[in-house]
Scaffold this motif. Structure first.
Motif, PDB file in Angstrom:
ATOM      1  N   ARG A  36       2.259   1.822  -3.468  1.00 19.16           N
ATOM      2  CA  ARG A  36       1.219   2.348  -4.359  1.00 19.16           C
ATOM      3  C   ARG A  36       0.957   3.830  -4.083  1.00 19.16           C
ATOM      4  NH1 ARG A  36      -2.431  -0.587  -2.811  1.00 19.16           N
ATOM      5  NH2 ARG A  36      -2.085  -2.310  -4.223  1.00 19.16           N
ATOM      6  N   ARG A  84       3.875   5.908  -5.296  1.00 20.42           N
ATOM      7  CA  ARG A  84       3.901   5.906  -6.767  1.00 20.42           C
ATOM      8  C   ARG A  84       2.852   6.861  -7.316  1.00 20.42           C
ATOM      9  NH1 ARG A  84       0.733   3.402 -10.280  1.00 20.42           N
ATOM     10  NH2 ARG A  84      -0.149   1.888  -8.818  1.00 20.42           N
ATOM     11  N   LEU A  85       1.633   6.766  -6.807  1.00 17.98           N
ATOM     12  CA  LEU A  85       0.557   7.626  -7.291  1.00 17.98           C
ATOM     13  C   LEU A  85       0.803   9.089  -6.929  1.00 17.98           C
ATOM     14  CD1 LEU A  85      -2.502   5.341  -6.497  1.00 17.98           C
ATOM     15  CD2 LEU A  85      -1.463   5.812  -8.749  1.00 17.98           C
ATOM     16  N   GLN A 127       2.616   1.990 -12.883  1.00 19.40           N
ATOM     17  CA  GLN A 127       3.411   0.819 -12.513  1.00 19.40           C
ATOM     18  C   GLN A 127       4.510   0.601 -13.540  1.00 19.40           C
ATOM     19  OE1 GLN A 127       0.637  -2.444 -12.120  1.00 19.40           O
ATOM     20  NE2 GLN A 127       0.281  -2.009  -9.950  1.00 19.40           N
ATOM     21  N   ASP A 176       0.831  -1.212   0.000  1.00 19.22           N
ATOM     22  CA  ASP A 176       0.000   0.000   0.000  1.00 19.22           C
ATOM     23  C   ASP A 176       0.863   1.258   0.000  1.00 19.22           C
ATOM     24  OD1 ASP A 176      -2.305  -1.530   0.019  1.00 19.22           O
ATOM     25  OD2 ASP A 176      -2.657  -1.281   2.184  1.00 19.22           O
ATOM     26  N   GLU A 201       2.771  -4.451  -4.854  1.00 15.45           N
ATOM     27  CA  GLU A 201       1.648  -3.627  -4.407  1.00 15.45           C
ATOM     28  C   GLU A 201       0.491  -4.479  -3.895  1.00 15.45           C
ATOM     29  OE1 GLU A 201       0.512  -0.757  -7.358  1.00 15.45           O
ATOM     30  OE2 GLU A 201       2.358   0.408  -7.095  1.00 15.45           O
ATOM     31  N   GLN A 225       3.439  -4.936  -9.611  1.00 21.78           N
ATOM     32  CA  GLN A 225       2.053  -5.345  -9.367  1.00 21.78           C
ATOM     33  C   GLN A 225       1.980  -6.314  -8.180  1.00 21.78           C
ATOM     34  OE1 GLN A 225       0.279  -7.522 -12.627  1.00 21.78           O
ATOM     35  NE2 GLN A 225      -1.714  -6.608 -12.201  1.00 21.78           N
TER      36      GLN A 225
END
Length: 76
Positions: free
Chosen positions: A21, A24-25, A31, A18, A49, A46
């Motif tokens: 992710r 990253r966002l 990804q 989490d 995450e 993937q």
């Protein structure tokens, strides 16, 4: 056959995933772009995450690509 893991282990892996992710966002990365920068496959990002088992070397590469210290991913 390995012994069953205590529940906190998969929960901690999901928490690390989490945090990857979210970072990253926050940096507006896909990804695919994170994987390219880290030098690993998108499928590895993937799986990380999603909280699957991850290699320490992959975790270090992802942290470096996100320009953060690996402990930021481990401890939040």
């Amino acid at each position: 056959m390995p012994a069953e893991l205590p529940e906190w282990v998969p929960a901690a892996r999901r928490a690390v995933g989490d945090r990857i992710r979210v970072r990253r966002l926050h940096q507006n990365l896909t990804q695919e772009s994170l994987a390219h920068t880290a030098g690993i496959d998108r499928s590895t990002i993937q799986r990380m995450e999603a909280g699957h088992e991850m290699k320490l070397s992959h975790l270090l590469l992802v942290a470096h690509a996100l320009r953060i210290h690996v402990t930021d991913l481990l401890h939040g």
